[in-house]
Design an enzyme around this catalytic site. Structure first.
Site, PDB file in Angstrom:
ATOM      1  N   GLU B 210      17.198  -8.331  51.767  1.00 13.51           N
ATOM      2  CA  GLU B 210      16.387  -9.394  52.360  1.00 13.51           C
ATOM      3  C   GLU B 210      15.177  -8.720  52.982  1.00 13.51           C
ATOM      4  O   GLU B 210      15.260  -8.201  54.102  1.00 13.51           O
ATOM      5  CB  GLU B 210      17.221 -10.152  53.397  1.00 13.51           C
ATOM      6  CG  GLU B 210      18.466 -10.811  52.825  1.00 13.51           C
ATOM      7  CD  GLU B 210      18.177 -12.200  52.266  1.00 13.51           C
ATOM      8  OE1 GLU B 210      17.277 -12.876  52.804  1.00 13.51           O
ATOM      9  OE2 GLU B 210      18.839 -12.597  51.290  1.00 13.51           O
ATOM     10  N   CYS B 244      10.625 -13.086  59.504  1.00 15.48           N
ATOM     11  CA  CYS B 244      10.381 -12.639  58.137  1.00 15.48           C
ATOM     12  C   CYS B 244       9.724 -13.714  57.273  1.00 15.48           C
ATOM     13  O   CYS B 244       9.034 -13.390  56.303  1.00 15.48           O
ATOM     14  CB  CYS B 244      11.668 -12.156  57.486  1.00 15.48           C
ATOM     15  SG  CYS B 244      13.004 -13.348  57.564  1.00 15.48           S
TER      16      CYS B 244
END
Lengths: 450, 453
Positions: B210, B244
């Site tokens: 990720e 993010c």
């Protein structure tokens, strides 16, 4: 730099967008279908030249499967490629929430030499169906099929989007320095690590279809004649050079000689008195592998077979008995027509034996007792399992085909191919209304709101 | 250093014992996790505040609420997710059992990140436990208070051998990565992602990465600018930009640039008041290194709003940059800070080309009243995920997988996708030994007649 050019051209072709429409993809798949039908003779000839594969065998092992996959994919593609709505919740009631299946970009497929046609074609079909450009690298070991694929694909498919690259280790190493959006590699564990390490440099996801020693446990409570016939078929098919061949047998010492007798009888049925002259019996692909397999026989008790002829890479169907777990033949994947039998006193011992080794690509259990079969499944791990037969889980395309641990990662076949070569993009589309419902998330936040 | 070898080996022995496999055990562990989150809420919020100056309410809604929701969902659905999944059969397999068995992989490694240090360790952990694995948890050392808390709490609630916590920095993580795992889920940046994948390759360990990138946010002229800008402001400056999937930069027509700036300024006032520094809802940059990194991005830029900072408290005010050049430093790397560059583009085509000339981002945002335009941007770009007319929200829809593509990552998780990520999908075909006559067709001696049949 030839590799750089070929890949660069495939990427430019992908960026043009032409591989994306369903019509284009299906048109390319139809062309592939035409290729397989029109060039059947040439394909069978190449497979015969590479592996001494008989026409009917080559057809059913390699061509039939490809035609089936093409038909399935062309039929299902519109439904597979459609956005997949997801269950919404209170917050997203008014919104569109779905998964979009999108092409990844430029995909690399590295084929293997044992089923050189289908192991390049089946991934290719999935990659095209998912809308990608595809660089195809057939195994140089099966050189006739490699050459044929390199000749045929450009005659039927868009040559910029789906180039074929041929060559050996240096060419493949060079190819692996290029950037791809997915790599599917079929082959062995050692090279699998090399492929993944190369992919890591570009953060390229990989599907690795590797191998291992697929165990075959024969329970005392089972129809031995039938079990042994099925095992014989799967073991000696393609001269043992099948990634999901039953590698070795585990059984109780009390049935070992019966197993041997049954297999011998079946071999006679299948290949006749003189195996070497049977058109259905293949050859080891080259001298290197011939010597490798013959080396595994050293010090072993040969219950049947053992004959060989290096000039023609012929090794007779061979059975070894009372094999020691520590012997060379029990170390690496055999990939040849040598079937060791290791005796175990119970299914518990068989399970422990299997679990003390790397997770195999396939696992086989033969028993009339379905409970025992389920037990073996639940207490072991493997890519896939067939109970009371061998190989067959490979042919049901609704089942994902792939390994676990050292036998691989990821899976493909049918819809699983399409998903492997697609990006599942999470999409949520809201509108700019109802802004008042968002108040609760905005600062200033107070304990009251929570 | 052999400590990690020891810890991993103990986890493996515990997994091999088989006790993590029963559904009862897994649900019992998940229930214990739920108890932990409920009983230790105060401590968790305090750690998050110490690490990131995250206020209680924000920390609760960004980290704790999601974890409790995930636990409830997983505990409810696990029996159905874990059940063998029958597959459609064909003529040859009509009489057989054909199904996909979801099985634990073994020992899984979860490497957390520092920006949402609790949820980014907990959410993967929940999925890994649910799938029946042993799990080694490595929280980010940068968010040291949360790391310490996780290391203290988990052994108090969970099976200590199956779910150990390993703390430490780069040397400890490097050592950990030499060990053999059956899956690694890493959350962090692309550079380290490559290192993790390279380490995983040595053991043929599958990975879920990720990662990040610069998530673009295109604002169409045809859109309710006030609403769009309020939503963007919320997602951008949340956690001081350290998200993010934060909208990294804006793309819009030059004619609306100043309106965009004004709307964001007005929203910032609504959200944080006159003196941002004293708002309890505004976080801080996690440490001095990142503070300096973000401040460095302002050099040579036209600051339309903000720019104030205080190194001692790692405070950087919400900042907007206008007329930003695509070649400037602030447009090179993921900003991960409260700095919002606006790059002007003359058309949606130009925006699409701009986006496609760069690495695939983790998220992509489009604001427009015109749904057709939104769909066009979707179909002509690629990104991990996408929200139209809002930001961040695709990451909290339970049925959507959360993950990147290209440099922004591989694999996905959340909800059922976590369960599948941490499971092996084993293809199972169980036949019986009858009907052997049906198999005649496949046996040698082969003949063309058989094939023609």
């Amino acid at each position: 730099e030839r590799m750089e050019k070929v890949v660069g051209r495939a990427r430019a072709a992908f960026n043009s967008g032409r591989s994306r429409s369903l019509q284009f993809r299906i048109q390319q798949l139809k062309a592939l279908e035409r290729m397989v039908q029109e060039k059947e003779k040439e394909i069978l000839a190449a497979l015969h030249a590479d592996l001494h594969k008989g026409g009917p065998n080559a057809y059913s092992h390699e061509i039939l499967g490809v035609l089936g996959e093409l038909a399935l994919v062309m039929e299902k593609l519109p439904s597979w490629a459609a956005p997949q709505p997801v269950k919404k919740n209170l917050m997203t009631m008014r919104d569109e929430a779905y998964i979009n299946f999108e092409p990844l970009g430029v995909v690399l497929i590295i084929g293997a030499w044992n089923y050189p046609f289908v192991l390049v074609m089946q991934p290719l079909i999935g990659a095209i169906a998912a809308g990608n450009a595809v660089v195809v690298k057939p195994s140089e070991v099966s050189e006739n099929t490699a050459k044929l694929v390199a000749d045929l694909l450009p005659q039927y498919l868009d040559p910029e989007l789906y180039p074929v690259v041929t060559g050996g280790v240096p060419e493949t190493t060079e190819l692996l320095t290029q950037r791809f959006d997915h790599i599917l590699y079929t082959g062995n564990t050692a090279v699998g690590k090399i492929v993944m390490a190369a992919a890591a440099k570009h953060l390229t996801p990989v599907t690795l279809e590797l191998g291992g020693k697929s165990p075959c446990y024969i329970d005392k409570d089972c129809d031995l004649a039938v079990a042994c016939r099925r095992i014989t078929w799967g073991k000696y098919m393609n001269c043992g050079q099948t990634c999901i061949a039953p590698d070795y047998i585990l059984c109780d010492p009390s049935i070992q000689s019966q197993v041997v007798e049954n297999i011998k009888a079946t071999l006679q049925e299948f290949y006749g008195e003189d195996v070497k002259s049977s058109p259905d019996y293949e050859r080891i692909v080259n001298k290197r592998h011939f010597r490798r397999v013959m080396g595994l026989l050293e010090g072993q008790k040969i219950a049947h077979g053992g004959e060989s002829d290096e000039a023609s890479c012929f090794i007779a169907p061979t059975i070894l008995t009372d094999v020691s777990p520590d012997s060379k033949v029990m170390e690496e994947e055999i990939f040849g027509p040598v079937l060791p039998i290791v005796t175990v006193k119970s299914v518990e011992e068989a399970i422990d034996f299997i679990n003390s080794r790397e997770k195999p690509l396939a696992l086989y259990v033969f028993s009339n007792n379905k409970k025992l079969i389920k037990r073996v499944i639940s207490e072991t791990s493997s890519g896939g399992v067939t109970g009371n037969d061998v190989i067959m889980h490979f042919f049901l395309s609704t089942l994902p085909f792939g390994g676990v641990g050292h036998s691989g990662m990821g899976a493909y076949h049918g819809k699983h191919s399409f998903e492997t070569f697609s990006h599942r993009r999470a999409c949520l589309i809201k509108d700019l209304k109802m802004e008042s419902t968002n108040k609760i998330r905005y600062p200033p936040v107070s304990q009251k709101k929570v």
